[in-house]
Each structure stands twice: as C-alpha cells, then as structure tokens.
Scaffold this motif. Structure first.
Motif, PDB file in Angstrom:
ATOM      1  N   HIS A 156      60.986  26.302  38.468  1.00  0.00           N
ATOM      2  CA  HIS A 156      60.361  27.601  38.226  1.00  0.00           C
ATOM      3  C   HIS A 156      60.874  28.647  39.196  1.00  0.00           C
ATOM      4  CE1 HIS A 156      57.332  26.709  35.227  1.00  0.00           C
ATOM      5  NE2 HIS A 156      57.106  25.577  35.848  1.00  0.00           N
ATOM      6  N   VAL A 211      59.545  32.393  40.127  1.00  0.00           N
ATOM      7  CA  VAL A 211      58.472  33.369  39.904  1.00  0.00           C
ATOM      8  C   VAL A 211      58.639  34.496  40.906  1.00  0.00           C
ATOM      9  CG1 VAL A 211      55.997  33.770  39.764  1.00  0.00           C
ATOM     10  CG2 VAL A 211      56.916  31.515  39.212  1.00  0.00           C
ATOM     11  N   ILE A 258      50.077  31.368  43.446  1.00  0.00           N
ATOM     12  CA  ILE A 258      50.706  32.368  44.320  1.00  0.00           C
ATOM     13  C   ILE A 258      49.694  33.483  44.591  1.00  0.00           C
ATOM     14  CG2 ILE A 258      52.640  33.968  44.540  1.00  0.00           C
ATOM     15  CD1 ILE A 258      54.085  32.226  42.415  1.00  0.00           C
ATOM     16  N   GLY A 311      57.221  38.772  46.519  1.00  0.00           N
ATOM     17  CA  GLY A 311      58.443  38.041  46.833  1.00  0.00           C
ATOM     18  C   GLY A 311      58.854  37.135  45.703  1.00  0.00           C
ATOM     19  N   ILE A 312      59.610  36.105  46.046  1.00  0.00           N
ATOM     20  CA  ILE A 312      60.128  35.172  45.031  1.00  0.00           C
ATOM     21  C   ILE A 312      59.833  33.736  45.437  1.00  0.00           C
ATOM     22  CG2 ILE A 312      62.253  34.240  44.025  1.00  0.00           C
ATOM     23  CD1 ILE A 312      63.324  37.060  43.852  1.00  0.00           C
ATOM     24  N   VAL A 313      59.358  32.975  44.465  1.00  0.00           N
ATOM     25  CA  VAL A 313      59.136  31.539  44.647  1.00  0.00           C
ATOM     26  C   VAL A 313      60.076  30.814  43.677  1.00  0.00           C
ATOM     27  CG1 VAL A 313      57.495  29.641  44.345  1.00  0.00           C
ATOM     28  CG2 VAL A 313      56.717  31.829  45.279  1.00  0.00           C
ATOM     29  N   TRP A 314      60.856  29.891  44.212  1.00  0.00           N
ATOM     30  CA  TRP A 314      61.742  29.080  43.358  1.00  0.00           C
ATOM     31  C   TRP A 314      61.497  27.631  43.750  1.00  0.00           C
ATOM     32  CZ3 TRP A 314      66.635  31.210  40.914  1.00  0.00           C
ATOM     33  CH2 TRP A 314      67.230  30.260  40.079  1.00  0.00           C
ATOM     34  N   ILE A 315      60.993  26.861  42.830  1.00  0.00           N
ATOM     35  CA  ILE A 315      60.647  25.466  43.114  1.00  0.00           C
ATOM     36  C   ILE A 315      61.258  24.568  42.059  1.00  0.00           C
ATOM     37  CG2 ILE A 315      58.732  23.805  43.031  1.00  0.00           C
ATOM     38  CD1 ILE A 315      57.034  25.821  44.500  1.00  0.00           C
TER      39      ILE A 315
END
Lengths: 121, 168
Positions: A87, A89, B139, B145-149
């Motif tokens: 993902h 986001v 979140i 900001g940005i979350v990349w998982i």
C-alpha cells in the motif's frame, strides 16, 4: 439489551474518527465482534471484508470536509493465512500534490501492481 | 466450557505477554520506520491498545511503526513519493527492542491467528474461534506525508516500511 448497552459507547466512539483506516480481514470459523469501523458481525463459516474509512475534519477551516488521501493498494490472497499486501497512502498536502501528478501516480500503480501474480485487487 | 478448557490446556504450557515469554520476536529497521513481528504458539496476551487480545493457539502479529528519529521531509509531495518509491526492504536488526507498550501506536498491523482469540482493541471487541487474518492501516488525521508498506507471509521476505511526513 445488554448487547446494545455495550455497543452504544463503541458507536459513539466511532463518530469521532481520528484516523484514516484501511482494513482487510477474513475469518473461517465463528466470529462475533463489535467494531468502531466496519460492520458489527456475528459470523459462522467464511467471511471476508475490505474497506477504507476517510474521516472528516472535526474542527478548523476545513471542518466537515473529508481528508485528502491518495492511495494505491494491492492485496494478494492465497488460502486463509497467506495475505500479501502493498500500500502507498499519501495524506494531507502531499496527497493533493501526488494526485495532481498523474504520471507519478500511474508509475506507483505500475510498481505496486506489477508483481500481482494473479492477485485480487 | 470444560471441553474447551481441556482442549486448550496443552497450549497454556507456553505463555507470552507482548514480546516477552515464549514468543519469537523479529525486528526490522528502515530509515523512516521499523517493523516488529511476533510469532507465538500457546497463550499470547497482547496489552497494546491497538491490538489488545488474548490468543490461545498460534498467532503471527506484525506491527509497522514510524521511526521517532525520522526528520520531517523538506520538499514537495512528489519528491517524497519518489523517495518512497525507491525505499528498499527493512533490514533485520538484533538490537534490544523497547517494550512493545513503549513504541507508541503502529501505523499498520497484520495478524494471522488460528485458535481462540478474545480481542478488545480500539477498533474491535469480539471473540473468534477458528482462523482469522487481518491487515489494517490506521493513519492519524494530522499526518501529512506518505506511508508505503509491503507485507508478506513469506518468511524470507523482509518487509518494506516507509513512513514519513513533510515539514509543515
């Protein structure tokens, strides 16, 4: 009646969402749950749900407006316990900028969705 | 009830509370985030509010945290996205880990359980008997900001975790 009394505070808490939420879950068996997001459930057998929750601002100049979110996601599901996800986001100001850059966002989608191996999207 | 107690009795031989006790703990660190993975067989009590639960059976829990040391990013969202796209897998580290309860709220949680699970987390209160898997992101609304998982069940694969805010 008891269930309703227990459930009411949870529902009230759910109205004051303080998070952007994404959930994917699946169950095989018996599942009884009250949730602050998603659906309360009484399930026997197999169940699967995916949802996202975008809250509205509770105060300030943007009160009542939904948060800015740009996201790309992939879920690859095999069997009951093998879940692979990826993902991206973006929230707030970066989300607006990312959404305007269509090429960049398309490239992110290409990166995330490239290795899907028959994934469920 | 007696049958359930009898059936689960062997599991009580191995007990774990959070990341202490009979639980296999792995810790992965990246520049802007870190990942804690807990695998347990037996009774596993988690007291963290994001995933408060008691599981009798086998469980795998993965938590994705933002790094407290990551400075806010000075630049545009597009530049931050380019940085996130280039982020590599987190590396496994064997440094002492603070107690789970001291790590704050995770941005992401992934759990797979088989057995009996009683849960009373912030999101969900319930009971599960059987197999259940969940992947969730939460979140905060004040996160810009940005979350990349990237999360996988394959043992060999290291997770990718990028969690970074822009400077306000």
């Amino acid at each position: 009646m008891k269930l309703w009394i227990v459930g009411l505070p949870l529902l009230v808490a759910g109205c004051k969402a303080s998070h952007v939420v994404y959930v994917h879950e699946q169950t095989l068996g018996v599942d009884v749950a009250l949730t602050t997001e998603g659906t309360n459930k009484l399930n026997v057998g197999y169940d699967r749900e995916s949802f996202a929750f975008i809250p509205r601002f509770q105060e300030g100049a943007n009160k009542g407006k939904a948060m800015s979110v740009a996201a790309v996601g992939r879920a690859h599901i095999q069997g009951l316990s093998d879940i692979q996800i990826e993902h991206m986001v973006a929230t707030g100001a970066p989300a607006i900028e990312v959404a305007k850059g269509a090429k960049e966002l398309a490239q992110v989608a290409k990166t995330i969705l490239a290795d899907d191996g028959g994934a469920e999207k | 009830m007696r049958l359930a107690l009898l059936m689960t009795f062997p599991l009580w031989g191995s007990c774990a509370v959070n990341d202490r006790g009979v639980v296999h703990v792995r810790h992965f660190a990246a520049e802007s985030g870190h990942v804690v993975e807990l695998r347990a067989v037996g009774a596993h009590l988690v007291t963290h509010g994001a995933d408060r639960s008691l599981t009798l059976g086998s469980s795998k829990r993965t938590y994705y945290f933002a790094s407290p040391d990551a400075a806010p990013f000075d630049g545009s969202g597009d530049e931050l996205l380019a940085l996130a796209t280039a982020a590599g897998p987190a590396e496994e580290t064997f440094q002492d880990l603070p107690a789970l309860s001291e790590l704050g709220d995770p941005i992401g949680v992934a759990t797979s359980i088989a057995g009996l699970s009683l849960e009373s987390s912030r999101r969900r209160t319930g009971v599960t008997i059987g197999v259940r898997s969940l992947v969730g992101l939460a979140i905060p609304t004040d996160f810009d900001g940005i979350v990349w998982i990237q999360h996988g069940d394959a043992d060999a694969a290291s997770p990718i975790v990028f969690i970074r805010e822009v400077r306000q």
